[in-house]
Design an enzyme around this catalytic site. Structure first.
Site, short mmCIF file in Angstrom:
data_model
loop_
_atom_site.label_atom_id
_atom_site.label_comp_id
_atom_site.label_asym_id
_atom_site.label_seq_id
_atom_site.Cartn_x
_atom_site.Cartn_y
_atom_site.Cartn_z
N CYS A 86 0.84 -1.20 0.00
CA CYS A 86 0.00 0.00 0.00
C CYS A 86 0.88 1.26 0.00
CB CYS A 86 -0.99 -0.05 1.16
SG CYS A 86 -2.39 1.07 0.97
N HIS A 194 -3.42 -5.70 0.98
CA HIS A 194 -2.77 -5.96 2.27
C HIS A 194 -2.78 -7.44 2.64
CE1 HIS A 194 -2.36 -1.80 3.92
NE2 HIS A 194 -3.33 -1.54 3.07
N GLU A 196 -1.05 -8.89 4.86
CA GLU A 196 -0.89 -9.03 6.31
C GLU A 196 -2.22 -8.93 7.04
OE1 GLU A 196 -0.89 -4.55 5.88
OE2 GLU A 196 -0.42 -6.31 4.67
#
Length: 222
Positions: A86, A194, A196
């Site tokens: 990002c 994302h 994660e």
């Protein structure tokens, strides 16, 4: 594997990224933006999402000129791995460690939702845990995620199999629906979604987990 997660004023995904690496078995160091060097023995430098320096000027532009990014560039130049997610992807394009630029979303609105991604290549340390053509679900959360590159750059990315991910349904106007790209040596990945945030069951899915586990396996033998 040892990972270093960079932290800038305005970073808000640094801890999430560190936890994803830790759960995959990595030793993680948090590195402040004013530091001029990386911890000894770092295998991969991770640049997290957020709003570094408040996204003033252009997203990632000020962070790209911070002291720690000098160390990041040296790390990459000597063959080290780097991952930008990002805002981290924006930083990597601003440092010119990856080609292209991230522009305002086509609808001029912030977008935060789950999206489908298609894995375009499994030939990298980042994507080795997936199958080429596999569709996965990963969240996005950005206002300036509209990837752009000129025709010459796009030809190079496609000819060299350096598009890592494409959106199944393009949410932000990115050229050729590109969601993530690799460097020429395939050791740097930048992506807007994302992984994660989709790395353990409590997140609602684990499609991002394969990236961190693959990195552990691949860097152990790199």
């Amino acid at each position: 594997m040892r990972a270093a997660v960079l932290v800038f004023p305005g970073s808000n995904c640094d801890r999430d990224l560190a936890v994803a690496f830790e759960k995959a078995g990595a030793r993680v160091s948090m590195v402040w933006h004013k530091d001029t060097g990386l911890p000894e023995g770092v295998d991969i430098v991770a640049v997290p999402g957020g709003f570094s320096y408040g996204d003033y000027l252009r997203c990632g532009a000020i962070a790209a000129n911070s002291p720690i990014c000098g160390a990041l560039k040296k790390h990459v130049e000597r063959g080290g791995f780097a991952l930008g997610i990002c805002n981290g992807f924006q930083v990597l394009t601003e440092t010119r460690l990856l080609p292209g630029a991230l522009r305002r979303n086509a609808n001029l609105k912030y977008i935060c939702k789950l999206v489908g991604l298609r894995v375009e290549t499994a030939d990298s340390a980042f994507t080795a845990g997936y199958e080429q053509g596999q569709e996965i679900t990963i969240p996005i959360a950005h206002h300036d995620g509209n990837y752009y590159a000129d025709d010459e750059t796009l030809r190079a990315l496609n000819d060299q199999d350096r598009v890592a991910f494409r959106y199944v349904e393009n949410p932000n106007g990115s050229v050729e629906s590109i969601a993530g790209v690799l460097s020429e040596n395939r050791r740097v990945l930048g992506m807007m979604p994302h992984p994660e945030r989709m790395a353990e069951p409590s997140h609602g899915g684990t499609d991002g987990q394969a990236m961190f586990r693959a990195l552990m396996d691949q860097l152990a033998t790199a």
